[in-house]
Design a protein around this motif. Structure first.
Motif, PDB file in Angstrom:
ATOM      1  N   ALA A  26       7.959  -4.732   2.402  1.00  0.00           N
ATOM      2  CA  ALA A  26       8.648  -5.767   3.178  1.00  0.00           C
ATOM      3  C   ALA A  26       9.959  -5.249   3.764  1.00  0.00           C
ATOM      4  CB  ALA A  26       8.918  -6.979   2.310  1.00  0.00           C
ATOM      5  N   GLU A  27      10.597  -4.310   3.072  1.00  0.00           N
ATOM      6  CA  GLU A  27      11.858  -3.732   3.559  1.00  0.00           C
ATOM      7  C   GLU A  27      11.621  -2.604   4.560  1.00  0.00           C
ATOM      8  OE1 GLU A  27      14.925  -4.406  -0.143  1.00  0.00           O
ATOM      9  OE2 GLU A  27      13.389  -2.844  -0.351  1.00  0.00           O
ATOM     10  N   GLY A  28      10.363  -2.190   4.740  1.00  0.00           N
ATOM     11  CA  GLY A  28      10.054  -1.216   5.784  1.00  0.00           C
ATOM     12  C   GLY A  28       9.352   0.053   5.369  1.00  0.00           C
ATOM     13  N   ARG A  29       9.043   0.233   4.074  1.00  0.00           N
ATOM     14  CA  ARG A  29       8.352   1.460   3.655  1.00  0.00           C
ATOM     15  C   ARG A  29       6.952   1.467   4.243  1.00  0.00           C
ATOM     16  NH1 ARG A  29       5.387   1.755  -0.609  1.00  0.00           N
ATOM     17  NH2 ARG A  29       6.474   0.116  -1.721  1.00  0.00           N
ATOM     18  N   ARG A  30       6.505   2.624   4.754  1.00  0.00           N
ATOM     19  CA  ARG A  30       5.206   2.732   5.412  1.00  0.00           C
ATOM     20  C   ARG A  30       4.163   3.523   4.627  1.00  0.00           C
ATOM     21  NH1 ARG A  30       5.518   2.323  11.455  1.00  0.00           N
ATOM     22  NH2 ARG A  30       6.989   0.628  11.744  1.00  0.00           N
ATOM     23  N   ILE A  31       4.603   4.263   3.606  1.00  0.00           N
ATOM     24  CA  ILE A  31       3.655   5.032   2.793  1.00  0.00           C
ATOM     25  C   ILE A  31       3.760   4.564   1.347  1.00  0.00           C
ATOM     26  CG2 ILE A  31       3.645   7.037   4.330  1.00  0.00           C
ATOM     27  CD1 ILE A  31       5.566   8.429   2.436  1.00  0.00           C
ATOM     28  N   SER A  32       2.791   4.940   0.518  1.00  0.00           N
ATOM     29  CA  SER A  32       2.791   4.463  -0.862  1.00  0.00           C
ATOM     30  C   SER A  32       4.023   4.957  -1.614  1.00  0.00           C
ATOM     31  CB  SER A  32       1.524   4.912  -1.589  1.00  0.00           C
ATOM     32  OG  SER A  32       1.574   6.285  -1.842  1.00  0.00           O
ATOM     33  N   ALA A  33       4.506   4.136  -2.534  1.00  0.00           N
ATOM     34  CA  ALA A  33       5.733   4.451  -3.275  1.00  0.00           C
ATOM     35  C   ALA A  33       5.575   5.720  -4.108  1.00  0.00           C
ATOM     36  CB  ALA A  33       6.126   3.278  -4.164  1.00  0.00           C
ATOM     37  N   THR A  34       4.369   5.998  -4.583  1.00  0.00           N
ATOM     38  CA  THR A  34       4.145   7.198  -5.392  1.00  0.00           C
ATOM     39  C   THR A  34       4.276   8.470  -4.556  1.00  0.00           C
ATOM     40  OG1 THR A  34       1.762   6.989  -5.034  1.00  0.00           O
ATOM     41  CG2 THR A  34       2.645   6.040  -7.058  1.00  0.00           C
ATOM     42  N   LYS A  35       3.941   8.394  -3.264  1.00  0.00           N
ATOM     43  CA  LYS A  35       4.030   9.565  -2.390  1.00  0.00           C
ATOM     44  C   LYS A  35       5.368   9.652  -1.665  1.00  0.00           C
ATOM     45  CE  LYS A  35      -0.902   9.940  -1.737  1.00  0.00           C
ATOM     46  NZ  LYS A  35      -2.043   9.761  -0.856  1.00  0.00           N
ATOM     47  N   ALA A  36       6.117   8.559  -1.650  1.00  0.00           N
ATOM     48  CA  ALA A  36       7.407   8.525  -0.957  1.00  0.00           C
ATOM     49  C   ALA A  36       8.460   9.269  -1.765  1.00  0.00           C
ATOM     50  CB  ALA A  36       7.832   7.075  -0.736  1.00  0.00           C
TER      51      ALA A  36
END
Length: 136
Positions: A26-36
């Motif tokens: 919702a804040e704008g991340r476009r890739i999975s959190a584990t890969k970010a």
């Protein structure tokens, strides 16, 4: 390589928020959190693009629309004028974001910052003896 300012508007935009593991979708991340990766900067994204041999331009005067306090973005050119890819391994913006997020933790600026934290083994000052007031 010569950058044409008139043509730069057609390039893809990557905001650091897109690959920040601390942000939600919702804040704008476009890739999975584990890969970010954690708190990337425009400079680190630019360094990764130059390592991947992809033309880029850093725009520090721009802000992310959902969070205007987050300054800076990077414009990247995935394809040449004739339509061929700059880097044959990367054919989409999503692949580029995943590759950058993979490279940023290995960035030379990151590895230097983390060394002092790991070398300190002291637990802090310790006081010996009983606490409390002295008796007269």
């Amino acid at each position: 390589m010569q950058i044409d300012p008139a043509n730069i508007k057609k390039w893809n935009v990557i905001y650091p928020v897109y690959i920040n593991s601390k942000k939600t979708v919702a804040e704008g991340r476009r890739i999975s959190a584990t890969k970010a990766c954690e708190n990337p900067t425009c400079i680190e994204i630019g360094d990764c693009c130059s390592y991947l041999k992809i033309p880029f331009a850093i725009e520090l005067d721009k802000a992310y629309p959902r969070d205007f306090m987050q300054r800076g973005r990077v414009r990247v050119q995935l394809k040449r004028e004739d339509g061929s890819l700059w880097n044959s391994e990367i054919d989409s913006k999503k692949q580029l974001m995943l590759r950058i997020a993979e490279l940023i933790p290995k960035h030379h600026g990151r590895t230097k910052k983390q060394e002092p934290v790991n070398t300190s083994t002291a637990a802090g000052p310790s006081k010996s003896g009983k606490g409390g007031r002295k008796k007269k």
